[in-house]
Design an enzyme around this catalytic site. Structure first.
Site, short mmCIF file in Angstrom:
data_model
loop_
_atom_site.label_atom_id
_atom_site.label_comp_id
_atom_site.label_asym_id
_atom_site.label_seq_id
_atom_site.Cartn_x
_atom_site.Cartn_y
_atom_site.Cartn_z
N SER A 219 0.85 -1.18 0.00
CA SER A 219 0.00 0.00 0.00
C SER A 219 0.89 1.24 0.00
CB SER A 219 -0.95 -0.05 1.21
OG SER A 219 -2.00 0.86 1.07
N ASP A 428 -8.12 -3.89 -6.99
CA ASP A 428 -7.74 -3.40 -5.67
C ASP A 428 -8.44 -2.08 -5.42
OD1 ASP A 428 -6.40 -2.11 -3.52
OD2 ASP A 428 -4.59 -3.28 -3.90
N HIS A 457 -7.22 -5.84 -1.31
CA HIS A 457 -6.03 -5.02 -1.08
C HIS A 457 -4.97 -5.88 -0.40
CE1 HIS A 457 -3.88 -1.28 -0.70
NE2 HIS A 457 -3.83 -1.34 0.61
#
Length: 494
Positions: A219, A428, A457
């Site tokens: 991320s 995602d 994710h």
């Protein structure tokens, strides 16, 4: 990784030249740091921790410069952790890690990775290193003196239906920016950036006595890793970037892309809910999608408890991060559809998370300062991405951030060793594929991209796609990387 859900609701031999326009004096990234070695001891354990690997985790602290332009000046403290390899014969180095954010603590992350299935070959090959980024947790934490009500608002603006909604939110955003700029930790504000966190990582590497460091970040951690290997290409070993932001990091473009991410991912939930008619949300994906907009309109007119249309959009978006949350999301929809409260408690968002999130996102890049820019963005994004675009197009505190940045953002480029493996889910919600493709193009021949035909994710080691997971493991353990970009086909649910 699970902590990155807060981000949804609150919730990159170039060195000096890598920072566009910066002077050599401002970026001493070619100087090898020689800090004291780390003194390992017992970690402060959370009482609720049930992770079998947590007791093996060791902790230490490291002093680093507040301002790397003045390395002998004021120092701040960085909390570091280590999950040491159990097999010295197989150990090849250190693997620095970051779970995302910005604003998320990373000290416990090595134990969390081991607990969710980081392969034994990887755990044997590396001392897995975690740390709280500067400003976060136990690393000289920052604050914006946010009230409980401001914490409850999180870092997502309300859904703007009109230009007047954006103008109203601007007053709140300005207040938050002023609080951050006048808080008791405002002296850290110009220096709490991704570039400086990357420099802290290199200090950690040096303190560990390692000539190079490998890296696994997800991320926001993908951008942190991209910045690290850009600033320190000769000191980066095997770099794995998972669930990738674009080359600008968590900038305005990436925030607006969250609207695209929800549209990419939502069909997976619509298909799930349609396949389970017992929830009463529709028997086709089209009907489930219509139910979304019906509930939004109804909750905006008459909230159920604290859940209005904006909160409903946020809860839905958050729950799309992980496949295992889809049944819970369907139950929450069912309850709201019946006028009953959700069974899912709202996430508890810490003041430090929000403050450090604002410090980094607003300090890394410049956001437009005119309300009309966001009114235009919201109008565009409401049409393009009606599920979330009114929120992601709305104004944030970064619009009113003090202009005291000491350097421009790091420019991610293709100069350096070909040692980056990017891994990315196709659907995602938090870091959409379109952003990952931009980062892939920026890296050029430095990177190879592995995509997995699945939603959610986070890929490694949290996802189920064995093609993607085995590719990352092979790279970390043997240095084997696909010769070209690889598309991993969908695999049946297990």
């Amino acid at each position: 990784m699970r902590k990155t859900l807060s981000l949804a609701l609150a919730a990159t031999a170039v060195a000096a030249a890598a920072i566009s326009g910066a002077s050599a004096a401002a970026t001493p990234d070619t100087v090898t740091a020689t800090p004291d070695s780390l003194q390992w001891g017992q970690c402060p354990q959370k009482a609720e921790s049930q992770n079998a690997d947590a007791p093996r985790l060791e902790c230490a602290t490291l002093d680093v410069p507040l301002d790397y332009r003045n390395p002998d000046g004021r120092q701040i403290e960085i909390a570091v952790s280590r999950l040491a390899s159990k097999d010295p014969a197989k150990r090849r180095g250190v693997l620095l890690t970051n779970p995302g954010g910005p604003g998320v603590s990373g000290v416990d992350y090595p134990a969390q990775l081991a607990g969710v299935g980081l392969p034994k070959d990887v755990l044997d090959s590396y001392d897995v290193i975690g740390f709280d980024p500067r400003g976060v947790g136990r690393s000289t934490p920052v604050t914006c003196d946010l009230t409980p009500q401001q914490q409850a608002r999180g870092n997502f603006p309300p859904y703007s239906h009109t230009a007047a909604d954006v103008a109203k939110e601007a007053s709140y955003a300005r207040t938050i920016a002023e609080q951050c700029a006048t808080s008791r930790t405002a002296w850290m504000l110009p220096h709490t950036t991704t570039a400086n966190t990357a420099r802290d990582m290199d200090r950690i590497r040096a303190a560990l006595g390692e000539p190079k460091a490998s890296y696994l970040g997800a991320s926001y951690g993908s951008y942190l890793g991209a910045v690290y290997t850009t600033l320190f290409p000769g000191r980066s070993d095997r770099i794995v970037l998972d669930s990738n932001l674009g080359p600008g990091g968590y900038d305005l473009a990436s925030f607006r892309l969250l609207g695209r991410g929800m549209e990419d991912r939502f069909p997976d939930f619509a298909a799930y809910a349609a396949a389970h008619p017992e929830y009463g949300l529709g028997t086709t994906p089209k009907q489930v999608t219509a139910k979304f907009f019906e509930l939004v309109k109804r909750l905006d007119a008459e909230p159920v408890g604290d859940v209005d249309g904006t909160a409903f959009r946020g809860v839905t978006f958050e729950s799309l991060y992980f496949e295992g949350l889809l049944p819970r999301l369907a139950k929450d929809w069912q309850a709201l559809d019946q006028g009953k409260p959700m069974t899912t408690p709202p996430p508890q968002i810490s003041e430090n998370f929000l403050a450090s999130h604002f410090y980094v996102t607003c300090g890394d890049s410049r956001w437009p300062g005119k309300v009309r820019d966001y009114q235009r963005n919201a109008a565009i994004d409401r049409l393009k991405y009606p599920m979330l675009g009114g929120t992601t197009g709305n104004i944030k505190p970064c619009a009113f951030w003090p202009d005291n940045r000491v350097e421009p953002p790091v420019r991610i480029g293709d100069r350096g060793p070909s040692n980056v493996l990017m891994v990315q889910n196709e659907r995602d919600p938090g870091t959409p594929l379109v952003g990952a493709m931009k980062l892939r193009r920026a890296f050029g021949d430095r990177a190879t991209l592995v995509t997995a035909d699945q939603g959610g994710h986070g890929v490694y080691p949290f996802g189920r796609n064995t093609c993607a997971n085995s590719t990352v493991t092979a790279f970390l353990t043997n240095g084997q990387r696909p010769a070209e970009d690889l598309a991993c086909a969908a695999e049946p649910n297990k």
